[in-house]
Design a protein around this motif. Structure first.
Motif, PDB file in Angstrom:
ATOM      1  N   CYS A 273      -4.199  18.264 -12.969  1.00 16.48           N
ATOM      2  CA  CYS A 273      -5.119  18.407 -11.840  1.00 16.48           C
ATOM      3  C   CYS A 273      -6.464  17.751 -12.155  1.00 16.48           C
ATOM      4  N   GLU A 274      -7.117  17.311 -11.107  1.00 13.75           N
ATOM      5  CA  GLU A 274      -8.454  16.755 -11.203  1.00 13.75           C
ATOM      6  C   GLU A 274      -9.309  17.325 -10.083  1.00 13.75           C
ATOM      7  N   ILE A 275     -10.597  17.352 -10.339  1.00 13.28           N
ATOM      8  CA  ILE A 275     -11.549  17.740  -9.295  1.00 13.28           C
ATOM      9  C   ILE A 275     -12.425  16.530  -9.008  1.00 13.28           C
ATOM     10  N   GLU A 276     -12.445  16.120  -7.752  1.00 14.72           N
ATOM     11  CA  GLU A 276     -13.235  14.962  -7.362  1.00 14.72           C
ATOM     12  C   GLU A 276     -14.250  15.344  -6.301  1.00 14.72           C
ATOM     13  N   GLU A 277     -15.387  14.659  -6.360  1.00 12.03           N
ATOM     14  CA  GLU A 277     -16.425  14.815  -5.338  1.00 12.03           C
ATOM     15  C   GLU A 277     -16.417  13.565  -4.459  1.00 12.03           C
ATOM     16  N   PHE A 278     -16.144  13.762  -3.191  1.00  9.97           N
ATOM     17  CA  PHE A 278     -16.135  12.660  -2.233  1.00  9.97           C
ATOM     18  C   PHE A 278     -17.429  12.730  -1.415  1.00  9.97           C
ATOM     19  N   ASP A 313     -23.795  20.262   1.802  1.00 14.28           N
ATOM     20  CA  ASP A 313     -24.549  19.586   2.855  1.00 14.28           C
ATOM     21  C   ASP A 313     -26.031  19.744   2.528  1.00 14.28           C
ATOM     22  N   ASN A 314     -26.668  18.645   2.090  1.00 15.95           N
ATOM     23  CA  ASN A 314     -28.039  18.707   1.562  1.00 15.95           C
ATOM     24  C   ASN A 314     -28.064  19.663   0.382  1.00 15.95           C
ATOM     25  N   ASN A 315     -28.808  20.737   0.442  1.00 16.21           N
ATOM     26  CA  ASN A 315     -28.896  21.689  -0.661  1.00 16.21           C
ATOM     27  C   ASN A 315     -28.041  22.924  -0.433  1.00 16.21           C
ATOM     28  N   THR A 316     -27.222  22.928   0.613  1.00 24.85           N
ATOM     29  CA  THR A 316     -26.385  24.078   0.942  1.00 24.85           C
ATOM     30  C   THR A 316     -24.960  23.831   0.479  1.00 24.85           C
ATOM     31  N   LEU A 317     -24.410  24.786  -0.265  1.00 29.08           N
ATOM     32  CA  LEU A 317     -23.048  24.672  -0.764  1.00 29.08           C
ATOM     33  C   LEU A 317     -22.192  25.742  -0.099  1.00 29.08           C
ATOM     34  N   SER A 318     -21.148  25.293   0.601  1.00 32.16           N
ATOM     35  CA  SER A 318     -20.222  26.221   1.272  1.00 32.16           C
ATOM     36  C   SER A 318     -18.923  26.228   0.476  1.00 32.16           C
ATOM     37  N   ALA A 319     -18.667  27.357  -0.225  1.00 32.49           N
ATOM     38  CA  ALA A 319     -17.463  27.465  -1.043  1.00 32.49           C
ATOM     39  C   ALA A 319     -16.291  27.933  -0.187  1.00 32.49           C
ATOM     40  N   ASN A 320     -15.100  27.454  -0.554  1.00 33.10           N
ATOM     41  CA  ASN A 320     -13.864  27.820   0.131  1.00 33.10           C
ATOM     42  C   ASN A 320     -14.019  27.722   1.654  1.00 33.10           C
ATOM     43  N   PRO A 321     -14.361  26.540   2.176  1.00 34.63           N
ATOM     44  CA  PRO A 321     -14.615  26.393   3.616  1.00 34.63           C
ATOM     45  C   PRO A 321     -13.338  26.625   4.425  1.00 34.63           C
ATOM     46  N   GLY A 330     -23.014  12.164   5.076  1.00 34.35           N
ATOM     47  CA  GLY A 330     -23.808  12.580   3.925  1.00 34.35           C
ATOM     48  C   GLY A 330     -23.300  13.797   3.197  1.00 34.35           C
ATOM     49  N   GLN A 331     -22.257  14.432   3.689  1.00 31.86           N
ATOM     50  CA  GLN A 331     -21.732  15.612   3.010  1.00 31.86           C
ATOM     51  C   GLN A 331     -20.989  15.232   1.729  1.00 31.86           C
ATOM     52  N   MET A 332     -20.855  16.215   0.840  1.00 30.24           N
ATOM     53  CA  MET A 332     -20.108  16.042  -0.392  1.00 30.24           C
ATOM     54  C   MET A 332     -18.927  17.007  -0.369  1.00 30.24           C
ATOM     55  N   LEU A 333     -17.701  16.460  -0.430  1.00 29.19           N
ATOM     56  CA  LEU A 333     -16.500  17.279  -0.458  1.00 29.19           C
ATOM     57  C   LEU A 333     -16.027  17.436  -1.896  1.00 29.19           C
ATOM     58  N   VAL A 334     -15.884  18.676  -2.347  1.00 30.90           N
ATOM     59  CA  VAL A 334     -15.360  18.964  -3.679  1.00 30.90           C
ATOM     60  C   VAL A 334     -13.896  19.339  -3.510  1.00 30.90           C
ATOM     61  N   VAL A 335     -13.008  18.490  -4.048  1.00 30.48           N
ATOM     62  CA  VAL A 335     -11.573  18.610  -3.779  1.00 30.48           C
ATOM     63  C   VAL A 335     -10.804  18.675  -5.090  1.00 30.48           C
ATOM     64  N   MET A 336      -9.761  19.516  -5.127  1.00 33.72           N
ATOM     65  CA  MET A 336      -8.907  19.631  -6.300  1.00 33.72           C
ATOM     66  C   MET A 336      -7.483  19.232  -5.930  1.00 33.72           C
ATOM     67  N   GLY A 337      -6.827  18.498  -6.819  1.00 38.02           N
ATOM     68  CA  GLY A 337      -5.447  18.104  -6.583  1.00 38.02           C
ATOM     69  C   GLY A 337      -4.964  17.175  -7.683  1.00 38.02           C
ATOM     70  N   GLU A 357     -16.769  10.829  -7.463  1.00 38.87           N
ATOM     71  CA  GLU A 357     -17.003  11.237  -8.849  1.00 38.87           C
ATOM     72  C   GLU A 357     -15.856  12.153  -9.250  1.00 38.87           C
ATOM     73  N   THR A 358     -15.332  11.944 -10.466  1.00 34.91           N
ATOM     74  CA  THR A 358     -14.137  12.654 -10.908  1.00 34.91           C
ATOM     75  C   THR A 358     -14.407  13.474 -12.149  1.00 34.91           C
ATOM     76  N   MET A 359     -13.847  14.693 -12.180  1.00 33.82           N
ATOM     77  CA  MET A 359     -13.778  15.476 -13.410  1.00 33.82           C
ATOM     78  C   MET A 359     -12.296  15.550 -13.754  1.00 33.82           C
ATOM     79  N   ARG A 360     -11.885  14.713 -14.712  1.00 31.56           N
ATOM     80  CA  ARG A 360     -10.462  14.601 -15.025  1.00 31.56           C
ATOM     81  C   ARG A 360     -10.036  15.690 -15.984  1.00 31.56           C
ATOM     82  N   GLY A 361      -8.807  16.161 -15.792  1.00 31.91           N
ATOM     83  CA  GLY A 361      -8.177  17.041 -16.750  1.00 31.91           C
ATOM     84  C   GLY A 361      -7.305  16.227 -17.679  1.00 31.91           C
ATOM     85  N   MET A 362      -6.991  16.750 -18.836  1.00 34.85           N
ATOM     86  CA  MET A 362      -6.116  16.043 -19.751  1.00 34.85           C
ATOM     87  C   MET A 362      -4.716  16.030 -19.186  1.00 34.85           C
ATOM     88  N   GLN A 363      -3.996  14.978 -19.489  1.00 34.15           N
ATOM     89  CA  GLN A 363      -2.599  14.911 -19.077  1.00 34.15           C
ATOM     90  C   GLN A 363      -1.805  15.921 -19.872  1.00 34.15           C
TER      91      GLN A 363
END
Length: 366
Positions: A273-278, A313-321, A330-337, A357-363
């Motif tokens: 799995c990886e977590i990416e910010e779009f 969205d700007n300085n507001t973070l909405s978890a588990n939307p 301008g929004q930032m989507l934090v996605v895992m897959g 931007e990606t936060m990679r997990g080890m294979q």
């Protein structure tokens, strides 16, 4: 008429042909001697024996190399004289080559050749992480990047630390990271991000100022030992500032209060799995296909299998939307897959993505 002023990168590039000529110059005399010997000997056989050029060159080759396959045809007396001259000339050329190699080795020529090959490799590096400093913090950063299998270039001036990084299999540019020329040579314009972990706050600040002046959009992560240094680094243009003491304290507190959160991070690092910010584009034209549409309308989870963890969205973070959340420029989507799921998501969002931007997990080990 004033001449146009060259940039630092153009100055560095202009010196490369001169360096190549300097490295090629020692081989001109041996190369010329060998060429004259080969073609002179072939011409001798051509005159004395009347062979075609292929047989003449072949005879010269097996004579110089001492392979001794035998004569192409029985040699005449003049032909044998040519052979003797070729053997004598070959000994002289070999002696000249040996002397030249020994002399170049003592003068550091081959070290310059290795440096030239290394700099050619640097010019081919793309999407790499530049790590400035290989002290205690730099070593840990390097180890994590190696685990993530990310391309890394260490910039370190100290010879012992340079050797330590090379022993770990890292590519190292031995230079002063605070100099603009060093950052240009390290490929700042092609890198994924720059991490400065030098022991001095002033040095880290200097690196950030230099890097931000050269590349406005480069992602810069800096180490700071105090709140005052962190504030100055942010003003200088650092994208993120990390204090090892603050980060370590927060991790220990989180481990004490919410150990499952830390376990989940470790579990992610051992999976596919990886977590990416779009980051979505600010351009309304590029956003026309998805702007003002909800997550339920896009049905990203069913179409890709990826999970939207949060939306900033700007300085507001909405978890588990939930599905009613509307996407906007301008929004930032934090996605895992998985890699494939995130790739499918990239295709659906298309031109609406401004950066990833990606936060990679080890294979996982199979």
């Amino acid at each position: 008429m004033t001449r146009p002023r060259l940039s630092r990168q153009q100055v560095l590039l202009s010196g490369r042909p001169r360096q190549l000529r300097h490295l090629a110059r020692p081989w001109l005399l041996p190369g010329l001697a060998l060429t004259l010997l080969v073609f002179g000997g072939a011409l001798g056989y051509r005159i004395t024996e009347g062979w075609d050029w292929g047989d003449c060159l072949w005879m010269v080759l097996i004579t110089i190399s001492t392979i001794g396959y035998g004569e192409v045809e029985p040699l005449s007396q003049p032909g044998r004289l040519v052979t003797v001259l070729i053997i004598a000339g070959g000994l002289l050329v070999v002696q000249l080559l040996i002397q030249r190699v020994l002399g170049l080795s003592e003068s550091g020529y081959f070290r310059q050749m290795r440096e030239l090959r290394f700099r050619r490799m640097l010019r081919r590096m793309q999407d790499h992480v530049i790590l400035c400093g290989y002290g205690r913090i730099g070593r840990e950063i390097g180890e994590q990047l190696l685990l993530e299998k990310a391309p890394v270039l260490v910039v370190e001036l100290d010879p012992m630390r340079k050797q330590a990084a090379e022993d770990r299999g890292l590519k190292v540019l031995q230079a002063d990271a605070t100099l603009d020329e060093t950052l240009i040579e390290a490929g700042l314009d092609r890198c994924r991000s720059l991490v400065t972990a030098l022991p001095s706050n002033a040095a880290n600040l200097y690196v950030v100022l230099s890097a931000r002046g050269l590349e406005k959009r480069c992602r810069l992560i800096a180490r700071a030992d105090s709140d005052e240094a962190a504030a100055k680094l942010e003003l200088a243009g650092a994208s993120a500032v990390v204090s090892p003491y603050v980060a370590g304290g927060r991790l220990m507190a989180t481990t004490a209060l919410r150990p499952l959160a830390v376990d989940f991070t470790d579990l992610l690092a051992g999976s596919d799995c990886e977590i990416e910010e779009f980051r979505l584009s600010e351009d309304p034209l590029l956003m026309s296909q998805i702007a003002h549409r909800t997550l339920q309308d896009l049905d990203l989870a069913r179409r890709t299998g990826a999970m939207v963890l949060a939306i900033r969205d700007n300085n507001t973070l909405s978890a588990n939307p939930n599905g009613e959340v509307t996407l906007a420029p301008g929004q930032m989507l934090v996605v895992m897959g998985s890699k494939q799921q995130l790739q499918d998501l990239r295709q659906i969002l298309g031109d609406a993505i401004d950066a990833v931007e990606t936060m990679r997990g080890m294979q996982s080990n199979e």
